[in-house]
Motif scaffolding. Structure first.
Motif: not given
Length: 236
Positions: A121-134, A183-197
Protein backbone atom coordinates in the motif's frame (compact mmCIF):
# COMPACT_ATOMS: atom_id res chain seq x y z
CA UNK A 1 13.57 -2.45 -15.99
CA UNK A 2 11.68 0.76 -16.43
CA UNK A 3 8.24 2.15 -16.96
CA UNK A 4 7.22 0.19 -20.01
CA UNK A 5 9.01 2.59 -22.36
CA UNK A 6 7.46 1.32 -25.58
CA UNK A 7 3.93 1.59 -24.25
CA UNK A 8 4.63 4.96 -22.64
CA UNK A 9 6.26 6.29 -25.82
CA UNK A 10 3.19 5.32 -27.81
CA UNK A 11 0.93 7.14 -25.36
CA UNK A 12 3.11 10.24 -25.44
CA UNK A 13 3.38 10.23 -29.22
CA UNK A 14 -0.38 10.19 -29.42
CA UNK A 15 -0.45 13.29 -27.22
CA UNK A 16 2.23 15.10 -29.22
CA UNK A 17 4.78 15.08 -26.39
CA UNK A 18 8.41 14.03 -26.40
CA UNK A 19 10.03 11.20 -24.45
CA UNK A 20 13.59 11.13 -23.15
CA UNK A 21 14.79 7.85 -21.67
CA UNK A 22 16.87 8.03 -18.50
CA UNK A 23 17.64 5.64 -15.68
CA UNK A 24 15.23 5.56 -12.76
CA UNK A 25 17.72 5.31 -9.91
CA UNK A 26 16.37 6.12 -6.47
CA UNK A 27 17.98 6.20 -3.06
CA UNK A 28 16.28 6.01 0.31
CA UNK A 29 12.91 7.74 0.54
CA UNK A 30 12.26 10.70 2.80
CA UNK A 31 10.18 10.80 5.96
CA UNK A 32 6.40 10.74 6.04
CA UNK A 33 4.60 13.85 7.28
CA UNK A 34 0.90 14.37 7.77
CA UNK A 35 -1.38 16.32 5.45
CA UNK A 36 -3.38 19.36 6.45
CA UNK A 37 -6.61 17.92 5.06
CA UNK A 38 -10.16 19.05 5.66
CA UNK A 39 -12.11 17.18 8.37
CA UNK A 40 -13.17 13.75 7.09
CA UNK A 41 -16.39 13.30 9.03
CA UNK A 42 -19.52 14.40 7.21
CA UNK A 43 -17.73 16.21 4.40
CA UNK A 44 -19.73 16.86 1.22
CA UNK A 45 -17.39 15.34 -1.35
CA UNK A 46 -19.51 16.15 -4.39
CA UNK A 47 -19.93 13.88 -7.38
CA UNK A 48 -17.67 11.24 -8.89
CA UNK A 49 -15.54 12.82 -11.61
CA UNK A 50 -14.85 9.68 -13.65
CA UNK A 51 -16.60 11.03 -16.73
CA UNK A 52 -14.47 14.20 -16.56
CA UNK A 53 -11.18 12.28 -16.93
CA UNK A 54 -9.44 12.34 -20.33
CA UNK A 55 -8.10 8.78 -20.14
CA UNK A 56 -6.04 8.99 -23.34
CA UNK A 57 -3.93 11.76 -21.79
CA UNK A 58 -3.34 10.06 -18.44
CA UNK A 59 0.10 8.54 -17.88
CA UNK A 60 1.67 6.39 -15.19
CA UNK A 61 5.46 6.43 -14.68
CA UNK A 62 7.66 3.69 -13.19
CA UNK A 63 4.96 1.02 -13.57
CA UNK A 64 5.87 -2.47 -14.71
CA UNK A 65 4.12 -4.29 -17.54
CA UNK A 66 1.47 -5.56 -17.73
CA UNK A 67 0.43 -3.42 -14.73
CA UNK A 68 1.55 -0.15 -16.30
CA UNK A 69 -1.60 1.55 -17.57
CA UNK A 70 -3.15 4.53 -15.79
CA UNK A 71 -6.52 3.31 -17.05
CA UNK A 72 -6.16 0.23 -14.84
CA UNK A 73 -6.80 2.32 -11.73
CA UNK A 74 -8.80 5.22 -13.21
CA UNK A 75 -11.83 2.97 -13.51
CA UNK A 76 -15.45 3.68 -12.60
CA UNK A 77 -16.11 3.74 -8.88
CA UNK A 78 -18.55 0.85 -9.15
CA UNK A 79 -15.55 -1.34 -10.05
CA UNK A 80 -13.15 0.09 -7.50
CA UNK A 81 -12.82 -3.17 -5.55
CA UNK A 82 -13.04 -5.64 -8.43
CA UNK A 83 -9.78 -7.57 -8.05
CA UNK A 84 -10.43 -9.54 -11.22
CA UNK A 85 -9.56 -6.40 -13.19
CA UNK A 86 -5.98 -5.24 -13.88
CA UNK A 87 -4.27 -3.09 -11.25
CA UNK A 88 -0.93 -1.23 -11.28
CA UNK A 89 2.44 -2.03 -9.73
CA UNK A 90 5.65 -0.04 -9.53
CA UNK A 91 8.76 -1.27 -11.32
CA UNK A 92 12.29 -0.06 -10.45
CA UNK A 93 11.36 0.76 -6.85
CA UNK A 94 8.30 1.57 -4.76
CA UNK A 95 7.52 4.96 -6.33
CA UNK A 96 4.76 5.78 -8.82
CA UNK A 97 3.90 9.04 -10.59
CA UNK A 98 0.40 9.40 -12.02
CA UNK A 99 -0.76 12.18 -14.34
CA UNK A 100 -4.55 12.61 -14.42
CA UNK A 101 -5.97 15.00 -17.01
CA UNK A 102 -9.52 16.35 -16.95
CA UNK A 103 -11.59 17.28 -19.99
CA UNK A 104 -12.55 20.53 -18.22
CA UNK A 105 -11.38 22.17 -14.99
CA UNK A 106 -12.82 20.57 -11.87
CA UNK A 107 -13.18 21.56 -8.24
CA UNK A 108 -11.56 18.63 -6.46
CA UNK A 109 -12.87 17.74 -3.01
CA UNK A 110 -11.42 14.29 -2.41
CA UNK A 111 -8.97 11.73 -3.79
CA UNK A 112 -10.18 8.17 -3.32
CA UNK A 113 -7.76 5.22 -3.15
CA UNK A 114 -7.92 1.45 -2.85
CA UNK A 115 -4.73 -0.60 -2.63
CA UNK A 116 -3.79 -4.26 -3.05
CA UNK A 117 -2.15 -5.30 0.18
CA UNK A 118 -0.87 -4.32 3.60
CA UNK A 119 2.80 -3.73 2.75
CA UNK A 120 2.45 -2.76 -0.93
CA UNK A 121 0.00 0.00 0.00
CA UNK A 122 1.28 3.53 -0.74
CA UNK A 123 2.23 5.44 2.39
CA UNK A 124 2.82 9.03 1.25
CA UNK A 125 1.02 10.81 -1.59
CA UNK A 126 1.88 14.29 -2.90
CA UNK A 127 -0.55 16.17 -5.13
CA UNK A 128 0.52 18.81 -7.67
CA UNK A 129 -1.92 20.98 -9.60
CA UNK A 130 -1.75 22.14 -13.24
CA UNK A 131 1.93 21.38 -13.77
CA UNK A 132 2.52 20.96 -17.54
CA UNK A 133 5.23 18.36 -16.92
CA UNK A 134 6.80 16.51 -14.00
CA UNK A 135 9.27 13.73 -13.33
CA UNK A 136 10.47 12.04 -10.17
CA UNK A 137 13.15 14.66 -9.57
CA UNK A 138 10.70 17.54 -9.72
CA UNK A 139 8.15 15.61 -7.66
CA UNK A 140 10.71 15.25 -4.88
CA UNK A 141 12.01 18.82 -5.03
CA UNK A 142 8.78 20.78 -5.58
CA UNK A 143 6.43 21.83 -2.78
CA UNK A 144 3.09 20.06 -3.42
CA UNK A 145 -0.35 21.60 -3.22
CA UNK A 146 -1.02 18.99 -0.54
CA UNK A 147 0.78 16.10 1.11
CA UNK A 148 -1.17 13.12 2.43
CA UNK A 149 -0.26 10.37 4.86
CA UNK A 150 -2.20 7.32 3.74
CA UNK A 151 -3.64 4.52 5.85
CA UNK A 152 -2.15 1.05 5.66
CA UNK A 153 -5.22 -1.00 6.55
CA UNK A 154 -7.33 -0.02 3.56
CA UNK A 155 -10.89 -1.37 3.60
CA UNK A 156 -10.20 -2.45 0.00
CA UNK A 157 -8.47 -5.47 1.50
CA UNK A 158 -11.95 -6.52 2.62
CA UNK A 159 -13.41 -5.82 -0.83
CA UNK A 160 -16.07 -3.52 0.57
CA UNK A 161 -14.78 0.06 0.43
CA UNK A 162 -12.07 2.55 -0.51
CA UNK A 163 -10.60 5.47 1.42
CA UNK A 164 -11.36 9.11 0.60
CA UNK A 165 -8.74 11.75 1.43
CA UNK A 166 -10.26 15.27 1.49
CA UNK A 167 -8.27 18.00 -0.22
CA UNK A 168 -7.52 21.52 0.92
CA UNK A 169 -10.49 22.55 -1.16
CA UNK A 170 -9.50 26.20 -1.54
CA UNK A 171 -6.36 25.08 -3.40
CA UNK A 172 -8.18 22.67 -5.71
CA UNK A 173 -10.72 25.02 -7.33
CA UNK A 174 -9.52 24.94 -10.93
CA UNK A 175 -7.79 21.62 -11.59
CA UNK A 176 -7.09 20.67 -15.20
CA UNK A 177 -4.07 18.45 -14.59
CA UNK A 178 -3.36 16.56 -11.37
CA UNK A 179 -0.08 14.80 -10.65
CA UNK A 180 -0.05 12.25 -7.83
CA UNK A 181 3.35 11.16 -6.56
CA UNK A 182 3.29 8.00 -4.44
CA UNK A 183 6.62 8.42 -2.71
CA UNK A 184 6.86 5.25 -0.62
CA UNK A 185 4.96 2.32 0.86
CA UNK A 186 4.91 0.23 4.03
CA UNK A 187 8.02 -1.83 3.35
CA UNK A 188 7.48 -3.79 0.14
CA UNK A 189 9.74 -3.68 -2.92
CA UNK A 190 6.83 -2.56 -5.09
CA UNK A 191 3.72 -0.44 -4.60
CA UNK A 192 0.40 -1.80 -5.85
CA UNK A 193 -2.77 0.22 -6.46
CA UNK A 194 -6.27 -1.03 -7.12
CA UNK A 195 -8.19 2.21 -7.72
CA UNK A 196 -7.67 5.97 -7.94
CA UNK A 197 -10.80 8.11 -8.11
CA UNK A 198 -11.81 11.72 -7.69
CA UNK A 199 -14.82 13.45 -6.18
CA UNK A 200 -15.81 17.09 -6.52
CA UNK A 201 -17.59 19.41 -8.90
CA UNK A 202 -17.21 19.27 -12.69
CA UNK A 203 -17.43 22.39 -14.86
CA UNK A 204 -18.61 22.86 -18.43
CA UNK A 205 -15.64 24.90 -19.56
CA UNK A 206 -13.40 22.93 -21.89
CA UNK A 207 -9.69 23.27 -21.26
CA UNK A 208 -6.96 23.68 -23.87
CA UNK A 209 -4.91 20.57 -24.62
CA UNK A 210 -1.82 20.30 -22.49
CA UNK A 211 1.41 19.52 -24.36
CA UNK A 212 3.88 17.83 -22.05
CA UNK A 213 7.41 16.57 -22.39
CA UNK A 214 8.07 13.52 -20.22
CA UNK A 215 11.10 11.69 -19.00
CA UNK A 216 10.39 7.98 -19.23
CA UNK A 217 12.71 7.11 -16.34
CA UNK A 218 13.68 10.29 -14.45
CA UNK A 219 16.52 10.60 -11.95
CA UNK A 220 16.24 11.37 -8.23
CA UNK A 221 16.67 15.01 -7.16
CA UNK A 222 19.33 15.90 -4.59
CA UNK A 223 17.11 18.33 -2.71
CA UNK A 224 13.76 17.83 -1.01
CA UNK A 225 11.37 20.73 -0.54
CA UNK A 226 8.34 18.77 0.60
CA UNK A 227 5.89 20.38 3.02
CA UNK A 228 4.61 18.85 6.24
CA UNK A 229 1.00 18.73 7.41
CA UNK A 230 -1.86 16.71 9.31
CA UNK A 231 -3.96 13.76 8.06
CA UNK A 232 -7.62 13.02 7.58
CA UNK A 233 -9.56 10.50 5.59
CA UNK A 234 -12.87 8.68 5.44
CA UNK A 235 -14.06 5.35 4.10
CA UNK A 236 -16.45 4.90 1.19
Amino acid sequence: AGVGVKGLTAQIAAMGGGCNAHGHAHGDGGGCDHSDAAPGGGIDEGEWLTQAISLDECVLLNARAPFDKAQNVLRTHELRNDRALPHVESDADEQLLLRAVFTAPVKLKAIVLAHRGEYTAPRTMLAFINKPSMDFSSAESTTPAQRFELVQDSPSARDDAAVAYPTKFAKFQNVSVLWLFFADNFGAERTALQFVGFKGVATRHRREAVATVYEAQPQRADNDALSASNSSHMCL
